[in-house]
Design a protein around this motif. Structure first.
Motif, short mmCIF file in Angstrom:
data_model
loop_
_atom_site.label_atom_id
_atom_site.label_comp_id
_atom_site.label_asym_id
_atom_site.label_seq_id
_atom_site.Cartn_x
_atom_site.Cartn_y
_atom_site.Cartn_z
N VAL A 120 -3.46 -28.97 94.61
CA VAL A 120 -4.12 -27.63 94.78
C VAL A 120 -3.07 -26.71 94.06
CG1 VAL A 120 -4.70 -25.80 96.35
CG2 VAL A 120 -4.67 -28.39 97.11
N LEU A 121 -3.65 -26.00 93.00
CA LEU A 121 -3.09 -25.26 92.00
C LEU A 121 -3.02 -23.69 92.47
CD1 LEU A 121 -4.73 -26.45 88.70
CD2 LEU A 121 -2.44 -27.10 89.63
N ARG A 122 -4.08 -23.21 93.12
CA ARG A 122 -3.77 -21.89 93.62
C ARG A 122 -5.18 -21.67 94.79
NH1 ARG A 122 -6.95 -18.05 93.60
NH2 ARG A 122 -6.36 -15.79 93.51
N LEU A 123 -4.62 -20.78 95.82
CA LEU A 123 -5.55 -20.45 96.84
C LEU A 123 -5.72 -18.91 96.79
CD1 LEU A 123 -6.56 -21.85 99.73
CD2 LEU A 123 -4.89 -20.25 100.60
N GLY A 124 -6.58 -18.32 97.09
CA GLY A 124 -6.89 -16.93 97.29
C GLY A 124 -7.44 -16.62 98.64
N ALA A 125 -6.93 -15.86 99.30
CA ALA A 125 -7.54 -15.34 100.73
C ALA A 125 -7.67 -13.91 100.76
CB ALA A 125 -6.48 -15.82 101.84
N PHE A 126 -8.77 -13.57 101.40
CA PHE A 126 -9.12 -12.08 101.69
C PHE A 126 -9.47 -12.04 102.96
CE2 PHE A 126 -10.46 -13.67 97.38
CZ PHE A 126 -10.06 -12.66 96.55
N VAL A 127 -8.80 -10.79 103.72
CA VAL A 127 -8.98 -10.92 105.13
C VAL A 127 -9.38 -9.25 105.20
CG1 VAL A 127 -7.44 -10.51 107.23
CG2 VAL A 127 -6.89 -12.13 105.30
N ALA A 128 -10.42 -9.18 106.07
CA ALA A 128 -11.22 -8.10 106.44
C ALA A 128 -10.33 -7.19 107.45
CB ALA A 128 -12.64 -8.22 106.88
N ALA A 129 -9.50 -6.17 107.14
CA ALA A 129 -8.63 -5.60 107.73
C ALA A 129 -8.56 -3.99 107.53
CB ALA A 129 -7.27 -6.01 107.75
N PRO A 130 -8.09 -3.02 108.47
CA PRO A 130 -8.11 -1.84 108.15
C PRO A 130 -6.84 -1.50 107.41
CG PRO A 130 -7.06 -2.39 110.44
CD PRO A 130 -7.56 -3.69 109.86
N SER A 131 -6.73 -0.36 106.74
CA SER A 131 -5.81 0.15 105.71
C SER A 131 -4.51 0.06 106.38
CB SER A 131 -6.04 1.43 105.35
OG SER A 131 -5.07 1.86 104.40
N GLY A 132 -3.40 -0.60 105.74
CA GLY A 132 -2.17 -0.83 106.23
C GLY A 132 -2.08 -1.73 107.26
N PHE A 133 -2.78 -2.76 107.19
CA PHE A 133 -2.69 -4.00 108.02
C PHE A 133 -1.68 -4.88 107.41
CE2 PHE A 133 -3.88 -8.39 109.52
CZ PHE A 133 -3.94 -8.09 110.85
N PRO A 134 -0.65 -5.32 108.11
CA PRO A 134 0.52 -5.96 107.41
C PRO A 134 0.25 -7.50 107.70
CG PRO A 134 1.00 -5.49 109.53
CD PRO A 134 -0.47 -4.98 109.25
N ASP A 135 -0.52 -8.05 108.34
CA ASP A 135 -0.67 -9.49 108.81
C ASP A 135 -1.32 -10.48 107.92
OD1 ASP A 135 1.54 -9.14 110.37
OD2 ASP A 135 0.44 -9.02 112.10
N GLY A 136 -2.05 -9.86 106.84
CA GLY A 136 -3.30 -10.70 106.07
C GLY A 136 -2.51 -11.81 105.49
N PRO A 137 -1.29 -12.10 105.13
CA PRO A 137 -0.78 -13.28 104.61
C PRO A 137 -0.48 -14.32 105.74
CG PRO A 137 0.29 -11.41 103.38
CD PRO A 137 -0.68 -10.87 104.56
N LYS A 138 -0.22 -13.75 106.77
CA LYS A 138 0.14 -14.52 108.07
C LYS A 138 -1.10 -15.50 108.40
CE LYS A 138 3.66 -12.04 110.17
NZ LYS A 138 4.32 -11.14 111.33
N ILE A 139 -2.36 -14.57 108.29
CA ILE A 139 -3.73 -15.11 108.63
C ILE A 139 -3.93 -15.99 107.83
CG2 ILE A 139 -6.21 -14.55 108.74
CD1 ILE A 139 -5.35 -11.84 110.00
N ALA A 140 -3.86 -15.65 106.34
CA ALA A 140 -4.35 -16.71 105.35
C ALA A 140 -3.38 -18.09 105.53
CB ALA A 140 -3.84 -16.12 103.81
N ASP A 141 -2.21 -18.10 106.21
CA ASP A 141 -1.39 -19.41 106.25
C ASP A 141 -2.24 -20.24 107.05
OD1 ASP A 141 0.98 -18.23 105.33
OD2 ASP A 141 1.94 -17.77 107.33
N GLY A 142 -3.30 -20.06 107.70
CA GLY A 142 -4.20 -21.09 108.32
C GLY A 142 -4.88 -21.89 107.34
N ALA A 143 -5.24 -21.51 106.03
CA ALA A 143 -5.84 -22.26 105.09
C ALA A 143 -4.84 -22.90 104.31
CB ALA A 143 -6.63 -21.21 104.07
N SER A 144 -3.74 -22.12 103.83
CA SER A 144 -2.64 -22.76 103.20
C SER A 144 -2.03 -24.13 103.99
CB SER A 144 -1.29 -21.99 102.90
OG SER A 144 -1.83 -20.89 102.00
N GLU A 145 -1.73 -24.05 105.33
CA GLU A 145 -1.14 -24.92 105.98
C GLU A 145 -2.17 -26.20 106.16
OE1 GLU A 145 -0.30 -23.02 109.66
OE2 GLU A 145 1.28 -22.06 108.95
#
Length: 109
Positions: free
Chosen positions: A45-70
């Motif tokens: 797996v070379l690259r993963l891209g994750a997009f999270v629908a969230a309000p401006s300034g939401f800090p946890d998008g990468p934490k949510i994307a961890d579900g796919a990466s893991e």
């Protein structure tokens, strides 16, 4: 099958949001298997891209994307480790909470 709608709310549950990303990754794996003939044909797996629908300034998008990466790392081991982008966006198609894409290397057939 659970459905996860966005955007992320103030009282969101990280575990549930990560499940949304994991479900996206499972759907992606289905399509990868179709293209590769078998998941055994995935070299890495070379690259993963994750997009999270969230309000401006939401800090946890990468934490949510961890579900796919893991999921990719647990399935493919070291070959599942990948470069990643994880960004928050104001909305996604079909009011989805998460959208995931990936670039994978497949054995030459």
């Amino acid at each position: 099958m659970p459905q996860f709608f966005g955007p992320v709310k103030d009282d969101y549950d990280l575990t549930e949001a990560k499940k949304a990303a994991e479900m996206c990754a499972l759907n992606l794996l289905f399509n990868i298997r179709q293209a590769a003939g078998s998941l055994d044909n995935v070299v890495s797996v070379l690259r993963l891209g994750a997009f999270v629908a969230a309000p401006s300034g939401f800090p946890d998008g990468p934490k949510i994307a961890d579900g796919a990466s893991e999921l990719f790392i647990n399935l493919f081991g070291e070959s599942g480790r990948h470069a990643r982008t994880a960004v928050c966006v104001s909305s996604l198609p079909a009011n989805a909470l998460v959208e995931v894409d990936a670039i994978v290397e497949i054995k030459a057939g």
